[in-house]
Write a protein that holds these residues in place. Sequence first.
Motif, mmCIF file in Angstrom:
data_model
loop_
_atom_site.group_PDB
_atom_site.id
_atom_site.type_symbol
_atom_site.label_atom_id
_atom_site.label_comp_id
_atom_site.label_asym_id
_atom_site.label_seq_id
_atom_site.Cartn_x
_atom_site.Cartn_y
_atom_site.Cartn_z
ATOM 1 N N SER A 112 3.764 4.932 -22.575
ATOM 2 C CA SER A 112 4.938 5.635 -22.053
ATOM 3 C C SER A 112 5.543 4.977 -20.817
ATOM 4 O O SER A 112 6.752 4.959 -20.655
ATOM 5 C CB SER A 112 4.609 7.100 -21.770
ATOM 6 N N ARG A 113 4.717 4.406 -19.942
ATOM 7 C CA ARG A 113 5.304 3.832 -18.735
ATOM 8 C C ARG A 113 6.308 2.741 -19.081
ATOM 9 O O ARG A 113 7.464 2.783 -18.658
ATOM 10 C CB ARG A 113 4.212 3.265 -17.819
ATOM 11 N N TYR A 153 -9.741 -3.330 -12.905
ATOM 12 C CA TYR A 153 -9.256 -2.771 -14.171
ATOM 13 C C TYR A 153 -9.654 -3.663 -15.338
ATOM 14 O O TYR A 153 -10.052 -3.170 -16.394
ATOM 15 C CB TYR A 153 -7.738 -2.568 -14.108
ATOM 16 N N PRO A 173 -13.538 2.410 -13.695
ATOM 17 C CA PRO A 173 -12.594 3.533 -13.651
ATOM 18 C C PRO A 173 -12.132 3.887 -12.245
ATOM 19 O O PRO A 173 -11.097 4.518 -12.070
ATOM 20 C CB PRO A 173 -13.375 4.703 -14.258
ATOM 21 N N TYR A 203 5.354 11.694 -21.544
ATOM 22 C CA TYR A 203 5.220 10.640 -20.541
ATOM 23 C C TYR A 203 3.839 10.674 -19.897
ATOM 24 O O TYR A 203 3.134 9.668 -19.843
ATOM 25 C CB TYR A 203 6.298 10.783 -19.455
ATOM 26 N N VAL A 204 3.459 11.865 -19.445
ATOM 27 C CA VAL A 204 2.192 11.964 -18.719
ATOM 28 C C VAL A 204 1.021 11.649 -19.653
ATOM 29 O O VAL A 204 0.088 10.931 -19.283
ATOM 30 C CB VAL A 204 2.034 13.357 -18.071
ATOM 31 N N GLY A 234 1.035 9.711 -22.089
ATOM 32 C CA GLY A 234 1.033 8.286 -22.431
ATOM 33 C C GLY A 234 0.610 7.383 -21.281
ATOM 34 O O GLY A 234 0.542 6.168 -21.435
ATOM 35 N N LEU A 235 0.342 7.954 -20.116
ATOM 36 C CA LEU A 235 -0.153 7.128 -19.015
ATOM 37 C C LEU A 235 -1.603 6.769 -19.316
ATOM 38 O O LEU A 235 -2.359 7.577 -19.845
ATOM 39 C CB LEU A 235 -0.068 7.877 -17.683
ATOM 40 N N TRP A 287 -4.911 4.734 -17.511
ATOM 41 C CA TRP A 287 -5.392 4.017 -16.323
ATOM 42 C C TRP A 287 -5.741 2.573 -16.666
ATOM 43 O O TRP A 287 -5.562 1.678 -15.853
ATOM 44 C CB TRP A 287 -6.564 4.745 -15.653
ATOM 45 N N GLN A 288 -6.174 2.347 -17.921
ATOM 46 C CA GLN A 288 -6.567 0.975 -18.270
ATOM 47 C C GLN A 288 -5.371 0.090 -18.573
ATOM 48 O O GLN A 288 -5.304 -1.048 -18.130
ATOM 49 C CB GLN A 288 -7.538 0.995 -19.443
ATOM 50 N N LEU A 289 -4.406 0.626 -19.345
ATOM 51 C CA LEU A 289 -3.244 -0.194 -19.692
ATOM 52 C C LEU A 289 -2.292 -0.345 -18.507
ATOM 53 O O LEU A 289 -1.733 -1.411 -18.276
ATOM 54 C CB LEU A 289 -2.507 0.406 -20.890
ATOM 55 N N ASP A 290 -2.094 0.737 -17.752
ATOM 56 C CA ASP A 290 -1.212 0.654 -16.585
ATOM 57 C C ASP A 290 -1.931 -0.027 -15.423
ATOM 58 O O ASP A 290 -1.310 -0.473 -14.481
ATOM 59 C CB ASP A 290 -0.773 2.056 -16.129
ATOM 60 N N ARG A 291 -3.252 -0.060 -15.525
ATOM 61 C CA ARG A 291 -4.094 -0.550 -14.446
ATOM 62 C C ARG A 291 -3.807 0.194 -13.141
ATOM 63 O O ARG A 291 -3.558 -0.391 -12.098
ATOM 64 C CB ARG A 291 -3.948 -2.072 -14.283
ATOM 65 N N VAL A 292 -3.859 1.519 -13.245
ATOM 66 C CA VAL A 292 -3.753 2.382 -12.065
ATOM 67 C C VAL A 292 -4.764 3.513 -12.273
ATOM 68 O O VAL A 292 -4.688 4.228 -13.264
ATOM 69 C CB VAL A 292 -2.340 2.995 -11.925
ATOM 70 N N ALA A 293 -5.717 3.652 -11.346
ATOM 71 C CA ALA A 293 -6.759 4.679 -11.494
ATOM 72 C C ALA A 293 -6.221 6.020 -11.008
ATOM 73 O O ALA A 293 -6.530 6.464 -9.904
ATOM 74 C CB ALA A 293 -8.010 4.270 -10.710
ATOM 75 N N GLN A 349 5.401 7.553 -10.779
ATOM 76 C CA GLN A 349 4.389 6.602 -11.254
ATOM 77 C C GLN A 349 4.342 5.374 -10.353
ATOM 78 O O GLN A 349 3.262 4.945 -9.939
ATOM 79 C CB GLN A 349 4.690 6.188 -12.700
ATOM 80 N N LEU A 350 5.493 4.811 -10.017
ATOM 81 C CA LEU A 350 5.469 3.595 -9.193
ATOM 82 C C LEU A 350 4.959 3.915 -7.785
ATOM 83 O O LEU A 350 4.229 3.121 -7.188
ATOM 84 C CB LEU A 350 6.854 2.936 -9.134
ATOM 85 N N LYS A 397 -3.206 1.630 -5.893
ATOM 86 C CA LYS A 397 -3.723 0.295 -6.198
ATOM 87 C C LYS A 397 -3.121 -0.786 -5.327
ATOM 88 O O LYS A 397 -3.825 -1.672 -4.874
ATOM 89 C CB LYS A 397 -3.395 0.020 -7.674
#
Lengths: 463, 226
Positions: free
Chosen positions: A54-55, A297, A302, B28-29, B31-32, B34-40, B206-207, B214
């Motif tokens: 989604s992002r 990551y 995590p 949207y939420v 689909g977030l 943490w691994q793909l966006d690389r944001v914990a 998100q940003l 991060k």
Amino acid sequence: MPEGTFCNRRPVNTEEDLKSLLGDKGGAQYYKEMAELEVDVEALKATLQKTLQSRTKTWLEICAHCGMCADSCFLYRVNDRDPKQVPAYKIQSTLGEIVRKKGEVDTAFMMRTMEVAWSQCTCCNRCGMYCPHGIDMGVMFSYLRGLLFSQGFVPWELKIGSGMHRVYGAQMDVTTEDWVETCEWMAEEQQEEWPGLEIPVDKEDADTMYVLNAREPKHYPEDLAEAAILFHLAGENWTVPSEGWEQTSLTMFAGDWAGCKMQVERVYAAVDKLRPKRVVGTECGHAHRATVIEGPYWAGLPSGQTPVPFLHYVEWVSEALTTGKLKIDPEKRIKEPVTLQDSCNYVRNHGLAKHTRIIMSYIAEDFHEMAPNREHNYCCGGGGGFNGIGRYRHQRNVALKTKRDQILATGCKLVVAPCHNCWDAIRDLEEEYEIGIRWSFLKPLLISMVIVPEHLKPQEEDE
Amino acid sequence: MYAFLTGPMLWVALLVFFGGLAARVVWYVRGLSWQLDRVAYGPHLAHGLKGGIHSALKWMLPFGTQSWREQPYFAVAFFLFHIGAVLVPLFLAGHNIILAERFGFSLPVLPMGIADALTVAAIIGLVMIALRRIALTEVRILTTAYDWFILAVSAAPFVTGFVARLHVGNYDAWLLAHIITGELLLIVAPFTKLSHIVLFFMSRGQLGMDYAIKRGGYSRGAAFPW
């Protein structure tokens, strides 16, 4: 579905393949083969399906086409405001197109996309700061590089770079033996001037483990010696690992995500094995990005945090100066006007601007900021792998004009550049445009002005 | 016709609008990653949200960010339009009469003079945005027919509503045109770029979280210097 001998969808995993790819000078055959390389549409589709969430989808979809990102991009400004250099255009006409066509793209498209991804974006992330929707095109370009790498459309040097990490665990062919010998050699060389100086390899439970850039042992080992001298003077209980000492990641520039994971896990394995309290990395921006910011990551942690605290070299120096572990001789501070290069990777993308300012307040009497600076600073012109790609040398040289003009505007002749890529770019801009400047890492500057404690001075120095 | 448009059709339009936008937020939420966006996101939620909220608020403040300050023409156009676009539909007296009639509740009401001023400002803002789209090469290269469609869909309710308000020409026809274009906007919003009505907050948030969690938030603080 023809794949070339050199240009194909397989990453380089053996020394033999690496050497033969290196033998294809300038990638002459490699790029010829690329023009014939077919796109594996099914694989591309499957990757999009799995990784485009989604992002990124939202970023691509809600972009208002307002063009506010145009002026934020130094490549747009420096290329006569060519509308094809507007960040939103660059990403919409490449990744946006791949997504809209659901991966149904051809070889010519992928070659053009490769050019945009590596010669029209350095992944500096500045545009994301200027977009009202918070659309970070640098992040998307990095994602796009991953798609291109998986399909074999990657500049020759970066295919080699990724192969180096996969074969040697370092961006250059420095083996464990080479590395350990370099440590011994540098320690021996310095011992006369610095009695008691050591470069302890694989010492367990040290306070600090030091990791660096393979270029240092390979091309200017004095940098390692300088790091050792400063640790020695600061009384640091430190070590370097025999394996996992390389902090950089050309795999990141290449978009080789599996390679990134292998690379960072080597460093984290050294942490596991030697149990240092913390790690300090050298004066390199992308190494910090790869190991400290993105690394956790890739390694699947995590928490998003490194296993132990990882400091950039500027954090260590600022700490050593404020705690008095390193003391500067006031007489030897830099007297001339001096400016500072903010590396995108650890300033915009890791908030370390205050540390370099602290350092400048200790070492310089006449410090001038570039404009803009800190988080808003421009890329040096060579980031994201741009410096190293022969095919895009001309574009890179044009890109350097931004930094040239920023430096000229400060009126300074000396630039402190605590980042390898920035340092290289500034060296190259002097070579290209001859504006009469000098540039330096922090280590040699610090050594020239630090007060040597009585007990660490060589005996025969009294004369 | 009027009764239908302000009765069942209004229901449909509002349901699609609110239901659709809510679905966009949920989608949207969910689909977030943490691994793909690389944001914990999870382990640093509170700190991250601070950065996310700051990121949205700064951009909603006229000249609140470096980007707004560097582009004053667009900043003025943007805020002229968006202030009216948010306030007038919600707090216009006429709208609230219908709200009270149909749904039995109403919101505070803007004085007529202020509502008029905001409407005129919004229309001026839209004209400025359109002129910029034509005049600047860096915007022209990005512009597609879809962008003009969005601009037209956004402009229509304001223009028709204002003409009706001025009682120029056939009042009933302009009023109908106003209601139809207004409901059209409500209905297409969740399926077009107009979904930024909510996705702006998601994307900005998100940003902001990304930088707070991060990219340096623990060194410089959760608030990024936008």
